[in-house]
Motif scaffolding. Structure first.
Motif, PDB file in Angstrom:
ATOM      1  N   PHE A  23       0.853  -1.170   0.000  1.00 42.13           N
ATOM      2  CA  PHE A  23       0.000   0.000   0.000  1.00 42.13           C
ATOM      3  C   PHE A  23       0.891   1.221   0.000  1.00 42.13           C
ATOM      4  O   PHE A  23       1.930   1.243   0.618  1.00 42.13           O
ATOM      5  N   ARG A 109       8.769  -6.890   4.995  1.00 44.50           N
ATOM      6  CA  ARG A 109       8.240  -8.092   4.365  1.00 44.50           C
ATOM      7  C   ARG A 109       6.852  -7.800   3.783  1.00 44.50           C
ATOM      8  O   ARG A 109       6.370  -6.667   3.846  1.00 44.50           O
ATOM      9  N   GLY A 111       3.411  -6.836   2.846  1.00 37.79           N
ATOM     10  CA  GLY A 111       2.436  -6.047   3.575  1.00 37.79           C
ATOM     11  C   GLY A 111       3.042  -4.972   4.447  1.00 37.79           C
ATOM     12  O   GLY A 111       2.319  -4.195   5.067  1.00 37.79           O
ATOM     13  N   PHE A 112       4.360  -4.936   4.524  1.00 39.46           N
ATOM     14  CA  PHE A 112       5.030  -3.937   5.363  1.00 39.46           C
ATOM     15  C   PHE A 112       5.927  -3.011   4.542  1.00 39.46           C
ATOM     16  O   PHE A 112       6.799  -2.366   5.089  1.00 39.46           O
ATOM     17  N   GLN A 113       5.714  -2.998   3.233  1.00 39.10           N
ATOM     18  CA  GLN A 113       6.517  -2.123   2.390  1.00 39.10           C
ATOM     19  C   GLN A 113       5.721  -0.867   2.076  1.00 39.10           C
ATOM     20  O   GLN A 113       4.499  -0.909   1.978  1.00 39.10           O
ATOM     21  N   TRP A 114       6.397   0.224   1.942  1.00 41.82           N
ATOM     22  CA  TRP A 114       5.715   1.498   1.804  1.00 41.82           C
ATOM     23  C   TRP A 114       6.557   2.453   0.975  1.00 41.82           C
ATOM     24  O   TRP A 114       7.728   2.198   0.710  1.00 41.82           O
ATOM     25  N   SER A 115       5.949   3.535   0.577  1.00 41.35           N
ATOM     26  CA  SER A 115       6.690   4.550  -0.151  1.00 41.35           C
ATOM     27  C   SER A 115       6.319   5.917   0.411  1.00 41.35           C
ATOM     28  O   SER A 115       5.266   6.081   1.039  1.00 41.35           O
ATOM     29  N   SER A 183       9.560  -5.053   9.569  1.00 38.95           N
ATOM     30  CA  SER A 183       8.196  -4.536   9.706  1.00 38.95           C
ATOM     31  C   SER A 183       8.073  -3.158   9.078  1.00 38.95           C
ATOM     32  O   SER A 183       7.205  -2.385   9.462  1.00 38.95           O
TER      33      SER A 183
ATOM     34  N   LEU B   7       4.218  11.088   3.676  1.00 38.12           N
ATOM     35  CA  LEU B   7       3.992   9.727   4.139  1.00 38.12           C
ATOM     36  C   LEU B   7       2.702   9.652   4.921  1.00 38.12           C
ATOM     37  O   LEU B   7       2.459  10.445   5.791  1.00 38.12           O
ATOM     38  N   ILE B   9       1.006   6.359   5.736  1.00 39.38           N
ATOM     39  CA  ILE B   9       0.571   5.063   6.254  1.00 39.38           C
ATOM     40  C   ILE B   9       1.632   4.441   7.122  1.00 39.38           C
ATOM     41  O   ILE B   9       2.792   4.469   6.804  1.00 39.38           O
ATOM     42  N   PHE B  11       1.982   0.698   9.003  1.00 37.67           N
ATOM     43  CA  PHE B  11       1.364  -0.591   9.240  1.00 37.67           C
ATOM     44  C   PHE B  11       1.663  -1.065  10.641  1.00 37.67           C
ATOM     45  O   PHE B  11       2.648  -0.667  11.252  1.00 37.67           O
ATOM     46  N   ALA B  12       0.808  -1.909  11.139  1.00 36.02           N
ATOM     47  CA  ALA B  12       1.015  -2.431  12.479  1.00 36.02           C
ATOM     48  C   ALA B  12       2.327  -3.186  12.519  1.00 36.02           C
ATOM     49  O   ALA B  12       2.726  -3.845  11.558  1.00 36.02           O
ATOM     50  N   VAL B  13       2.983  -3.054  13.636  1.00 34.63           N
ATOM     51  CA  VAL B  13       4.273  -3.705  13.790  1.00 34.63           C
ATOM     52  C   VAL B  13       4.046  -5.127  14.301  1.00 34.63           C
ATOM     53  O   VAL B  13       3.342  -5.339  15.259  1.00 34.63           O
ATOM     54  N   LEU B  14       4.627  -6.065  13.609  1.00 35.40           N
ATOM     55  CA  LEU B  14       4.497  -7.458  14.024  1.00 35.40           C
ATOM     56  C   LEU B  14       5.817  -8.154  13.797  1.00 35.40           C
ATOM     57  O   LEU B  14       6.264  -8.286  12.685  1.00 35.40           O
ATOM     58  N   PHE B  15       6.419  -8.551  14.854  1.00 38.35           N
ATOM     59  CA  PHE B  15       7.663  -9.288  14.754  1.00 38.35           C
ATOM     60  C   PHE B  15       7.379 -10.763  14.999  1.00 38.35           C
ATOM     61  O   PHE B  15       6.580 -11.122  15.838  1.00 38.35           O
TER      62      PHE B  15
END
Lengths: 214, 151
Positions: A23, A109, A111-115, A183, B7, B9, B11-15
Motif C-alpha cells: 500500500f 516483508r 504487507g510492510f513495504q511502503w513509499s 516490519s 507519508l 501510512i 502498518f502495524a508492527v508485528l515481529f
C-alpha cells in the motif's frame, strides 16, 4: 553474498516469494500494487528478530550486489539525499554529478513495504530497542527494554524517519540484507550503517520508492 | 499513524521472534547453602529492562519502571520456588534461590548454584532486583536485567 566479520548464529527459514502486495498513500490517494519484480522474485526470508545475537560494528557486506559501492545514478535530487528502492533492496546516497553510493538493505516483508517522502529527524548511535508486545508474547523471557549494544536488533546506528515508526538502522542479522524481513524499517549491516551515518545529516531528505508494476 | 510531509501510512508492527542459543560450560560451585534472600520476595509484577554497559544502568532502571504496562509476572510455584522463564525458552519453570559458598546467590533449577541456566542475583530489594545470567555467552547476549516492582 559474503558477510565479513560476522559472529553469531544462523536461523534461516527461507521461502520463495512469488508476489507481494503494498500500500502507498501519496498526495492523499491510496495506491495498491501487487506484482513480482525481478528482485522480489528472489527468496524472501521468513526470519524474526533475534535479540541478544551479537553482530559487531565491523560487519559489512563484502561482495555481491549488496556490497557498498559507488554507482552511476541519474537524479535531480541534491547531494545528501537518500533514495530507497524497496523492490531492489538498495539504498542510494546521492553524491551529485549522477553518482551515488549504493548500499544493500533489508526491507519490509509482505504487507510492510511502503513509499513516501520523509526527512531524517534524528540520528542515534547504538539505539535502544523495545520489543513489540507481539514479540514479548512469543518470547516472554525478553526484557521489555534493551539498551543499545551489539546484541540489540537495531544494530549500531539508527536514522529516524520523520515522525514515523520507521528507521534506517543496523542489524545483528547481516545475512538478512537483500531480503524482505522487517516490519517496514530499512536495515543495513552494521559497518555499512555506520558509514551511512557518517555521511548523512539530520534533515536529509529521504525518498522511499517502490516500483509497483502491474 | 502520525503523518509526515507525504507519508501517510504506517502498518502495524508485528515481529516473529526467534531466538536460540549455544551453550558453553561454566564452572559451577558444587554446594548450595541457604540463600541470602527469601524467594517469595520475587513474587509480583515487575518492569524488566536490560543493559550492557554501566553508563546505561540508571536510565535502564528508569525504563524498567515504565514497563509496568507490560509487566513480567512472577507467581509462587507449587513447591518452594517461583514460576519464571530461563533464557531462550518460552516455558515457565519453577525456579528457586540458591546460595553458594563464595557468597553469591543464584536463581535457577534445583541444581548446584552457578549452573549454566542460573541467574546470578547482583542485588535484591523489595523494589529492585538486579540479575544476570551465569552463562557468559547468555549474559553477553542479554546483558544485565533490572526488575523494578510495579505498584
Amino acid at each position: 553474498m559474503h558477510v565479513k566479520a560476522y559472529s553469531g548464529r544462523k536461523k534461516l527459514n527461507l521461502r520463495a516469494a512469488v508476489a507481494f502486495g503494498l500500500f502507498s498513500l501519496a498526495n492523499g490517494s491510496l495506491a495498491f500494487a501487487q506484482a513480482p519484480t525481478p528482485f522480489a522474485a528472489q527468496e524472501t526470508m521468513d526470519i524474526g528478530d533475534e535479540p541478544g545475537r551479537i553482530s559487531t560494528e565491523e560487519v559489512v557486506i563484502e561482495d555481491g550486489p549488496y556490497k557498498r559501492q559507488l554507482v552511476s545514478f541519474r537524479s535531480s535530487e541534491p547531494a545528501g539525499t537518500i533514495v530507497i528502492h524497496t523492490s531492489e533492496r538498495f539504498l542510494y546516497l546521492v553524491l551529485g554529478n549522477n553518482r551515488a553510493l549504493r548500499y544493500g538493505i533489508g526491507v519490509g516483508r509482505d504487507g510492510f513495504q511502503w513509499s513516501g517522502l520523509v526527512k531524517v529527524t534524528r540520528k542515534a548511535e547504538w539505539p535502544d530497542w523495545t520489543p513489540p508486545p507481539e514479540m514479548i508474547a512469543r518470547q516472554p523471557y525478553l526484557p521489555r527494554f534493551m539498551a543499545g549494544g551489539p546484541g540489540n536488533p537495531m544494530g549500531a546506528r539508527a536514522h529516524y524517519l520523520g515522525s514515523t515508526v520507521y528507521r534506517i538502522h543496523g542489524t545483528n542479522q547481516p545475512e538478512t540484507i537483500g531480503h524482505a524481513v522487517s516490519s517496514g524499517c530499512f536495515r543495513l549491516a552494521n559497518g555499512d550503517v555506520i558509514d551511512l551515518y557518517s555521511r548523512v545529516a539530520v534533515g536529509a531528505k529521504v525518498i522511499i520508492r517502490h516500483a509497483a508494476t502491474l | 499513524m502520525r503523518s509526515d510531509t507525504c507519508l501517510k501510512i504506517v502498518f502495524a508492527v508485528l515481529f516473529v521472534g526467534g531466538c536460540s542459543s549455544t551453550r558453553t560450560e561454566v564452572a559451577t560451585p558444587a554446594v548450595a547453602i541457604a540463600p541470602a534472600y527469601a524467594v517469595d520476595g520475587l513474587v509480583g509484577r515487575w518492569g524488566v529492562a536490560s543493559y550492557r554497559v554501566e553508563k546505561d544502568r540508571a536510565r535502564t532502571e528508569a525504563m524498567a519502571r515504565t514497563q509496568c504496562r507490560l509487566p513480567y509476572v512472577i507467581t509462587k510455584g507449587p513447591s518452594d520456588g517461583v514460576m519464571m522463564h530461563v533464557a531462550d525458552d518460552a516455558q515457565l519453570y519453577e525456579l528457586t534461590l540458591k546460595g553458594s559458598k563464595d557468597g553469591k546467590t543464584y536463581l535457577g533449577f534445583d541444581a548446584p548454584p552457578g549452573d549454566p541456566q542460573d541467574r546470578e542475583i547482583l542485588s535484591f530489594s523489595d523494589k529492585v532486583v538486579v540479575m544476570q545470567y551465569a552463562n557468559p555467552e547468555t549474559h553477553a547476549r542479554y546483558g544485565t536485567f533490572i526488575y523494578t516492582r510495579c505498584a
